[in-house]
Design a protein around this motif. Sequence first.
Motif, PDB file in Angstrom:
ATOM      1  N   GLU A  27      -6.255 -56.724 -37.491  1.00  0.00           N
ATOM      2  CA  GLU A  27      -5.184 -55.720 -37.415  1.00  0.00           C
ATOM      3  C   GLU A  27      -3.914 -56.132 -38.164  1.00  0.00           C
ATOM      4  OE1 GLU A  27      -5.140 -58.151 -33.574  1.00  0.00           O
ATOM      5  OE2 GLU A  27      -6.673 -57.122 -34.744  1.00  0.00           O
ATOM      6  N   ASP A  28      -3.790 -57.399 -38.523  1.00  0.00           N
ATOM      7  CA  ASP A  28      -2.611 -57.847 -39.274  1.00  0.00           C
ATOM      8  C   ASP A  28      -2.694 -57.528 -40.769  1.00  0.00           C
ATOM      9  OD1 ASP A  28      -1.617 -58.791 -36.900  1.00  0.00           O
ATOM     10  OD2 ASP A  28      -1.395 -60.872 -37.556  1.00  0.00           O
ATOM     11  N   LEU A  29      -3.858 -57.164 -41.258  1.00  0.00           N
ATOM     12  CA  LEU A  29      -3.998 -56.890 -42.693  1.00  0.00           C
ATOM     13  C   LEU A  29      -3.078 -55.780 -43.172  1.00  0.00           C
ATOM     14  CD1 LEU A  29      -7.860 -57.153 -43.166  1.00  0.00           C
ATOM     15  CD2 LEU A  29      -6.109 -58.876 -43.685  1.00  0.00           C
ATOM     16  N   ASN A  30      -2.762 -54.826 -42.313  1.00  0.00           N
ATOM     17  CA  ASN A  30      -1.913 -53.695 -42.697  1.00  0.00           C
ATOM     18  C   ASN A  30      -0.439 -53.926 -42.428  1.00  0.00           C
ATOM     19  OD1 ASN A  30      -4.026 -52.053 -43.676  1.00  0.00           O
ATOM     20  ND2 ASN A  30      -4.593 -51.562 -41.573  1.00  0.00           N
ATOM     21  N   LEU A  31      -0.085 -55.067 -41.857  1.00  0.00           N
ATOM     22  CA  LEU A  31       1.335 -55.351 -41.621  1.00  0.00           C
ATOM     23  C   LEU A  31       2.058 -55.436 -42.958  1.00  0.00           C
ATOM     24  CD1 LEU A  31       1.240 -58.084 -38.822  1.00  0.00           C
ATOM     25  CD2 LEU A  31       1.829 -55.654 -38.578  1.00  0.00           C
ATOM     26  N   SER A  37       1.920 -55.810 -48.210  1.00  0.00           N
ATOM     27  CA  SER A  37       1.114 -55.912 -46.992  1.00  0.00           C
ATOM     28  C   SER A  37       0.307 -57.218 -47.065  1.00  0.00           C
ATOM     29  CB  SER A  37       0.152 -54.731 -46.860  1.00  0.00           C
ATOM     30  OG  SER A  37      -0.898 -54.830 -47.808  1.00  0.00           O
ATOM     31  N   ILE A  38      -0.102 -57.693 -45.923  1.00  0.00           N
ATOM     32  CA  ILE A  38      -0.884 -58.918 -45.894  1.00  0.00           C
ATOM     33  C   ILE A  38      -2.186 -58.738 -46.669  1.00  0.00           C
ATOM     34  CG2 ILE A  38      -2.213 -60.451 -44.377  1.00  0.00           C
ATOM     35  CD1 ILE A  38       0.121 -60.249 -42.374  1.00  0.00           C
ATOM     36  N   GLY A  39      -2.902 -57.649 -46.428  1.00  0.00           N
ATOM     37  CA  GLY A  39      -4.145 -57.400 -47.159  1.00  0.00           C
ATOM     38  C   GLY A  39      -3.914 -57.289 -48.654  1.00  0.00           C
ATOM     39  N   GLY A  40      -2.829 -56.643 -49.043  1.00  0.00           N
ATOM     40  CA  GLY A  40      -2.501 -56.508 -50.462  1.00  0.00           C
ATOM     41  C   GLY A  40      -2.198 -57.845 -51.121  1.00  0.00           C
ATOM     42  N   LEU A  41      -1.513 -58.737 -50.405  1.00  0.00           N
ATOM     43  CA  LEU A  41      -1.210 -60.062 -50.957  1.00  0.00           C
ATOM     44  C   LEU A  41      -2.470 -60.890 -51.150  1.00  0.00           C
ATOM     45  CD1 LEU A  41       2.029 -60.909 -48.960  1.00  0.00           C
ATOM     46  CD2 LEU A  41       1.851 -60.473 -51.420  1.00  0.00           C
ATOM     47  N   ILE A  42      -3.397 -60.771 -50.213  1.00  0.00           N
ATOM     48  CA  ILE A  42      -4.654 -61.522 -50.331  1.00  0.00           C
ATOM     49  C   ILE A  42      -5.451 -61.026 -51.534  1.00  0.00           C
ATOM     50  CG2 ILE A  42      -6.874 -62.018 -49.213  1.00  0.00           C
ATOM     51  CD1 ILE A  42      -5.294 -61.716 -46.499  1.00  0.00           C
ATOM     52  N   SER A  43      -5.563 -59.717 -51.652  1.00  0.00           N
ATOM     53  CA  SER A  43      -6.280 -59.120 -52.785  1.00  0.00           C
ATOM     54  C   SER A  43      -5.604 -59.497 -54.100  1.00  0.00           C
ATOM     55  CB  SER A  43      -6.321 -57.600 -52.612  1.00  0.00           C
ATOM     56  OG  SER A  43      -6.963 -56.996 -53.693  1.00  0.00           O
ATOM     57  N   HIS A  44      -4.287 -59.416 -54.136  1.00  0.00           N
ATOM     58  CA  HIS A  44      -3.528 -59.767 -55.336  1.00  0.00           C
ATOM     59  C   HIS A  44      -3.776 -61.217 -55.733  1.00  0.00           C
ATOM     60  CE1 HIS A  44      -0.135 -60.511 -57.999  1.00  0.00           C
ATOM     61  NE2 HIS A  44       0.247 -61.477 -57.184  1.00  0.00           N
ATOM     62  N   ASN A  45      -3.792 -62.108 -54.759  1.00  0.00           N
ATOM     63  CA  ASN A  45      -3.999 -63.525 -55.060  1.00  0.00           C
ATOM     64  C   ASN A  45      -5.350 -63.732 -55.752  1.00  0.00           C
ATOM     65  OD1 ASN A  45      -2.411 -66.093 -54.330  1.00  0.00           O
ATOM     66  ND2 ASN A  45      -4.548 -66.650 -53.995  1.00  0.00           N
ATOM     67  N   ALA A  46      -6.379 -63.078 -55.243  1.00  0.00           N
ATOM     68  CA  ALA A  46      -7.710 -63.196 -55.846  1.00  0.00           C
ATOM     69  C   ALA A  46      -7.718 -62.618 -57.257  1.00  0.00           C
ATOM     70  CB  ALA A  46      -8.750 -62.489 -54.977  1.00  0.00           C
ATOM     71  N   GLU A  47      -7.097 -61.471 -57.445  1.00  0.00           N
ATOM     72  CA  GLU A  47      -7.073 -60.831 -58.766  1.00  0.00           C
ATOM     73  C   GLU A  47      -6.364 -61.708 -59.800  1.00  0.00           C
ATOM     74  OE1 GLU A  47      -8.738 -58.158 -59.852  1.00  0.00           O
ATOM     75  OE2 GLU A  47      -9.621 -58.179 -57.859  1.00  0.00           O
ATOM     76  N   VAL A  48      -5.298 -62.379 -59.400  1.00  0.00           N
ATOM     77  CA  VAL A  48      -4.593 -63.264 -60.328  1.00  0.00           C
ATOM     78  C   VAL A  48      -5.478 -64.453 -60.703  1.00  0.00           C
ATOM     79  CG1 VAL A  48      -2.610 -64.828 -60.578  1.00  0.00           C
ATOM     80  CG2 VAL A  48      -2.288 -62.509 -59.667  1.00  0.00           C
ATOM     81  N   GLY A 127       3.265 -68.190 -47.781  1.00  0.00           N
ATOM     82  CA  GLY A 127       4.541 -68.075 -47.076  1.00  0.00           C
ATOM     83  C   GLY A 127       4.900 -66.631 -46.780  1.00  0.00           C
ATOM     84  N   GLN A 128       4.649 -65.735 -47.726  1.00  0.00           N
ATOM     85  CA  GLN A 128       4.935 -64.321 -47.498  1.00  0.00           C
ATOM     86  C   GLN A 128       4.082 -63.763 -46.364  1.00  0.00           C
ATOM     87  OE1 GLN A 128       4.305 -63.059 -51.604  1.00  0.00           O
ATOM     88  NE2 GLN A 128       6.387 -62.228 -51.604  1.00  0.00           N
ATOM     89  N   ILE A 129       2.820 -64.170 -46.316  1.00  0.00           N
ATOM     90  CA  ILE A 129       1.938 -63.701 -45.247  1.00  0.00           C
ATOM     91  C   ILE A 129       2.485 -64.143 -43.892  1.00  0.00           C
ATOM     92  CG2 ILE A 129      -0.367 -64.004 -44.219  1.00  0.00           C
ATOM     93  CD1 ILE A 129      -1.422 -63.995 -47.191  1.00  0.00           C
ATOM     94  N   SER A 130       2.904 -65.393 -43.787  1.00  0.00           N
ATOM     95  CA  SER A 130       3.484 -65.885 -42.536  1.00  0.00           C
ATOM     96  C   SER A 130       4.751 -65.124 -42.175  1.00  0.00           C
ATOM     97  CB  SER A 130       3.792 -67.381 -42.641  1.00  0.00           C
ATOM     98  OG  SER A 130       2.607 -68.115 -42.764  1.00  0.00           O
TER      99      SER A 130
END
Length: 146
Positions: A27-31, A37-48, A127-130
């Motif tokens: 449920e934190d993925l949409n925060l 958003s947390i989910g967006g940052l994770i996806s972005h990290n992989a894409e980079v 850090g942003q996710i935290s």
Amino acid sequence: MTITSVLPIWQAVQERFHKMVKALPEEDLNLKLGNSSIGGLISHNAEVEFMFAEWFFGRPKPQADDAAYTTLSELVNLLSASNENLVAAMRELPEDAWHVSVESSFGTSTPLEAVGRLMYHTGIHAGQISLIQKNAIRSEVLSVEE
């Protein structure tokens, strides 16, 4: 020589980031804070990571599957795929190419510098996710006893 020096450091950073991501509540993925958003940052990290493997190591980016990556398991799989792709690219790079400057849309870097930039990038997003987890407004309904 370069891969044997760089790979353990890269793997240490990745193991810590992947462990953090795997421990996230779904449920934190949409925060969100602002537009992140947390989910967006994770996806972005992989894409980079996929982009850097292509730009600085010459490894073609895998065919996009147009997945939305909305679940934690999908995001974990995406991170694993981007890491495996980049590690394979690092292993394939000839020793003499690690210190040769490469032009990209992000500017000029050697592959060695690019790995350093990726480590920094991962740390920033961890850090942003935290920060988002600590400060985002959750949409939970609070029950009030009367």
